[in-house]
Design a protein around this motif. Structure first.
Motif, PDB file in Angstrom:
ATOM      1  N   LEU A  19     -19.802  30.833  20.386  1.00 54.82           N
ATOM      2  CA  LEU A  19     -21.047  31.588  20.331  1.00 54.82           C
ATOM      3  C   LEU A  19     -22.164  31.028  21.215  1.00 54.82           C
ATOM      4  CD1 LEU A  19     -21.241  32.193  16.468  1.00 54.82           C
ATOM      5  CD2 LEU A  19     -20.398  33.758  18.241  1.00 54.82           C
ATOM      6  N   TYR A  20     -22.186  29.719  21.417  1.00 55.39           N
ATOM      7  CA  TYR A  20     -23.288  29.078  22.135  1.00 55.39           C
ATOM      8  C   TYR A  20     -22.844  28.535  23.485  1.00 55.39           C
ATOM      9  CZ  TYR A  20     -25.141  29.295  17.420  1.00 55.39           C
ATOM     10  OH  TYR A  20     -25.538  29.740  16.187  1.00 55.39           O
ATOM     11  N   ALA A  21     -23.794  28.322  24.379  1.00 55.86           N
ATOM     12  CA  ALA A  21     -23.509  27.809  25.724  1.00 55.86           C
ATOM     13  C   ALA A  21     -23.321  26.299  25.659  1.00 55.86           C
ATOM     14  CB  ALA A  21     -24.639  28.170  26.676  1.00 55.86           C
ATOM     15  N   MET A  22     -22.197  25.865  25.109  1.00 49.23           N
ATOM     16  CA  MET A  22     -21.889  24.458  24.969  1.00 49.23           C
ATOM     17  C   MET A  22     -20.426  24.234  25.305  1.00 49.23           C
ATOM     18  SD  MET A  22     -20.301  21.973  23.001  1.00 49.23           S
ATOM     19  CE  MET A  22     -19.831  22.924  21.598  1.00 49.23           C
ATOM     20  N   ARG A  23     -20.172  23.203  26.106  1.00 52.69           N
ATOM     21  CA  ARG A  23     -18.807  22.814  26.462  1.00 52.69           C
ATOM     22  C   ARG A  23     -18.652  21.335  26.164  1.00 52.69           C
ATOM     23  NH1 ARG A  23     -18.319  22.327  31.620  1.00 52.69           N
ATOM     24  NH2 ARG A  23     -16.117  22.697  31.689  1.00 52.69           N
ATOM     25  N   GLY A  24     -17.420  20.886  25.993  1.00 51.65           N
ATOM     26  CA  GLY A  24     -17.223  19.470  25.728  1.00 51.65           C
ATOM     27  C   GLY A  24     -15.778  19.031  25.859  1.00 51.65           C
ATOM     28  N   VAL A  25     -15.591  17.704  25.805  1.00 46.08           N
ATOM     29  CA  VAL A  25     -14.272  17.077  25.839  1.00 46.08           C
ATOM     30  C   VAL A  25     -14.031  16.452  24.464  1.00 46.08           C
ATOM     31  CG1 VAL A  25     -12.839  15.281  26.890  1.00 46.08           C
ATOM     32  CG2 VAL A  25     -14.447  16.572  28.296  1.00 46.08           C
ATOM     33  N   ASP A  58     -25.961  22.339  29.596  1.00 50.83           N
ATOM     34  CA  ASP A  58     -26.794  22.592  30.778  1.00 50.83           C
ATOM     35  C   ASP A  58     -28.159  21.930  30.691  1.00 50.83           C
ATOM     36  OD1 ASP A  58     -24.789  24.060  31.999  1.00 50.83           O
ATOM     37  OD2 ASP A  58     -25.501  25.946  31.167  1.00 50.83           O
ATOM     38  N   GLU A  59     -28.433  21.170  29.636  1.00 51.62           N
ATOM     39  CA  GLU A  59     -29.716  20.476  29.522  1.00 51.62           C
ATOM     40  C   GLU A  59     -29.518  18.979  29.345  1.00 51.62           C
ATOM     41  OE1 GLU A  59     -32.514  22.168  26.822  1.00 51.62           O
ATOM     42  OE2 GLU A  59     -31.942  24.215  27.368  1.00 51.62           O
ATOM     43  N   ILE A  60     -28.898  18.583  28.234  1.00 54.65           N
ATOM     44  CA  ILE A  60     -28.694  17.165  27.975  1.00 54.65           C
ATOM     45  C   ILE A  60     -27.297  16.929  27.419  1.00 54.65           C
ATOM     46  CG2 ILE A  60     -31.130  16.676  27.523  1.00 54.65           C
ATOM     47  CD1 ILE A  60     -30.409  16.716  24.516  1.00 54.65           C
ATOM     48  N   PRO A  61     -26.722  15.745  27.690  1.00 50.97           N
ATOM     49  CA  PRO A  61     -25.438  15.406  27.071  1.00 50.97           C
ATOM     50  C   PRO A  61     -25.667  14.904  25.645  1.00 50.97           C
ATOM     51  CG  PRO A  61     -26.097  13.680  28.598  1.00 50.97           C
ATOM     52  CD  PRO A  61     -27.139  14.766  28.692  1.00 50.97           C
ATOM     53  N   LEU A  71     -14.550  27.032  17.954  1.00 52.52           N
ATOM     54  CA  LEU A  71     -14.191  26.585  19.307  1.00 52.52           C
ATOM     55  C   LEU A  71     -13.138  27.479  19.932  1.00 52.52           C
ATOM     56  CD1 LEU A  71     -13.906  22.757  18.610  1.00 52.52           C
ATOM     57  CD2 LEU A  71     -15.809  23.976  19.694  1.00 52.52           C
ATOM     58  N   GLU A  72     -13.102  27.442  21.263  1.00 45.98           N
ATOM     59  CA  GLU A  72     -12.036  28.092  22.027  1.00 45.98           C
ATOM     60  C   GLU A  72     -11.819  27.284  23.304  1.00 45.98           C
ATOM     61  OE1 GLU A  72     -14.785  31.568  24.069  1.00 45.98           O
ATOM     62  OE2 GLU A  72     -13.647  32.037  22.274  1.00 45.98           O
ATOM     63  N   PRO A  73     -10.631  27.391  23.907  1.00 45.13           N
ATOM     64  CA  PRO A  73     -10.354  26.628  25.128  1.00 45.13           C
ATOM     65  C   PRO A  73     -11.282  27.031  26.266  1.00 45.13           C
ATOM     66  CG  PRO A  73      -8.347  27.622  24.259  1.00 45.13           C
ATOM     67  CD  PRO A  73      -9.491  28.195  23.489  1.00 45.13           C
ATOM     68  N   ASP A  74     -11.597  26.071  27.121  1.00 41.70           N
ATOM     69  CA  ASP A  74     -12.393  26.339  28.315  1.00 41.70           C
ATOM     70  C   ASP A  74     -11.487  26.117  29.516  1.00 41.70           C
ATOM     71  OD1 ASP A  74     -13.965  25.410  30.737  1.00 41.70           O
ATOM     72  OD2 ASP A  74     -15.584  26.132  29.460  1.00 41.70           O
ATOM     73  N   ASP A  75     -11.173  27.170  30.224  1.00 28.25           N
ATOM     74  CA  ASP A  75     -10.282  27.097  31.378  1.00 28.25           C
ATOM     75  C   ASP A  75     -11.035  27.234  32.698  1.00 28.25           C
ATOM     76  OD1 ASP A  75      -8.068  26.877  29.655  1.00 28.25           O
ATOM     77  OD2 ASP A  75      -7.981  29.046  29.428  1.00 28.25           O
ATOM     78  N   SER A  76     -12.338  26.960  32.683  1.00 26.16           N
ATOM     79  CA  SER A  76     -13.152  27.142  33.888  1.00 26.16           C
ATOM     80  C   SER A  76     -12.829  26.136  34.979  1.00 26.16           C
ATOM     81  CB  SER A  76     -14.640  27.046  33.537  1.00 26.16           C
ATOM     82  OG  SER A  76     -14.982  25.713  33.188  1.00 26.16           O
ATOM     83  N   GLY A  77     -12.302  24.969  34.610  1.00 24.79           N
ATOM     84  CA  GLY A  77     -12.030  23.933  35.593  1.00 24.79           C
ATOM     85  C   GLY A  77     -13.262  23.122  35.978  1.00 24.79           C
ATOM     86  N   GLU A  78     -14.422  23.487  35.441  1.00 21.87           N
ATOM     87  CA  GLU A  78     -15.664  22.759  35.715  1.00 21.87           C
ATOM     88  C   GLU A  78     -15.675  21.450  34.924  1.00 21.87           C
ATOM     89  OE1 GLU A  78     -18.197  23.651  37.820  1.00 21.87           O
ATOM     90  OE2 GLU A  78     -16.831  25.247  38.448  1.00 21.87           O
ATOM     91  N   PRO A  79     -16.162  20.359  35.535  1.00 20.72           N
ATOM     92  CA  PRO A  79     -16.225  19.091  34.793  1.00 20.72           C
ATOM     93  C   PRO A  79     -17.302  19.131  33.714  1.00 20.72           C
ATOM     94  CG  PRO A  79     -17.262  18.849  36.936  1.00 20.72           C
ATOM     95  CD  PRO A  79     -16.656  20.236  36.906  1.00 20.72           C
ATOM     96  N   VAL A  80     -17.094  18.338  32.673  1.00 27.22           N
ATOM     97  CA  VAL A  80     -18.105  18.161  31.644  1.00 27.22           C
ATOM     98  C   VAL A  80     -18.903  16.930  32.034  1.00 27.22           C
ATOM     99  CG1 VAL A  80     -18.524  17.687  29.193  1.00 27.22           C
ATOM    100  CG2 VAL A  80     -16.661  19.210  29.875  1.00 27.22           C
ATOM    101  N   ARG A  81     -20.216  17.031  32.015  1.00 20.58           N
ATOM    102  CA  ARG A  81     -21.078  15.924  32.422  1.00 20.58           C
ATOM    103  C   ARG A  81     -21.646  15.218  31.192  1.00 20.58           C
ATOM    104  NH1 ARG A  81     -20.819  19.475  36.233  1.00 20.58           N
ATOM    105  NH2 ARG A  81     -21.148  19.060  38.409  1.00 20.58           N
ATOM    106  N   HIS A  82     -21.042  14.078  30.897  1.00 23.64           N
ATOM    107  CA  HIS A  82     -21.486  13.268  29.766  1.00 23.64           C
ATOM    108  C   HIS A  82     -21.181  11.811  30.094  1.00 23.64           C
ATOM    109  CE1 HIS A  82     -21.784  11.465  25.829  1.00 23.64           C
ATOM    110  NE2 HIS A  82     -22.326  12.588  25.374  1.00 23.64           N
ATOM    111  N   PRO A  83     -22.140  10.897  29.915  1.00 27.56           N
ATOM    112  CA  PRO A  83     -21.908   9.495  30.271  1.00 27.56           C
ATOM    113  C   PRO A  83     -20.831   8.801  29.443  1.00 27.56           C
ATOM    114  CG  PRO A  83     -24.036   9.756  29.179  1.00 27.56           C
ATOM    115  CD  PRO A  83     -23.503  11.133  29.424  1.00 27.56           C
TER     116      PRO A  83
END
Length: 105
Positions: A19-25, A58-61, A71-83
């Motif tokens: 539902l929300y604009a959030m991605r993660g590993v 898209d704002e903070i990790p 949840l659902e799988p993300d197949d975009s191939g874009e990296p997740v940016r988190h330290p």
């Protein structure tokens, strides 16, 4: 008697919130979560599973704990940016995340 539960997603898998604009590993799965926010999925097989993940929106990790049915799988191939990702995972040539053999200090 407790029911055996099988996780739908894997450690190192990139997912997104349905539902929300959030991605993660995913870095952990909590199978003991009792769950109080909402109804379990209709199939009943994954009620109570909560995934902990290194997330960005898209704002903070941040670190998130999210129920499997959100949840659902993300197949975009874009990296997740988190330290935190670099301390636990290596990034493969195909952009996949796999456990580091040795933790970084």
């Amino acid at each position: 008697m407790s029911k055996t539960r099988f996780a739908r997603y894997n450690i190192g898998q990139v997912i997104r919130h349905r539902l929300y604009a959030m991605r993660g590993v995913i870095f952990d799965v909590d199978t003991s979560f009792a769950g109080t926010d909402g109804e379990p999925p209709a199939d009943g097989t994954s009620a109570g599973l909560v995934y902990r993940l290194f997330a960005d929106d898209d704002e903070i990790p941040y670190v998130a704990s999210i129920a499997e049915h959100d949840l659902e799988p993300d197949d975009s191939g874009e990296p997740v940016r988190h330290p935190g990702i670099g301390t636990m995972f290596e990034v493969g040539e195909a952009g996949n995340y796999r456990w580091r053999r040795h933790a970084l200090n």
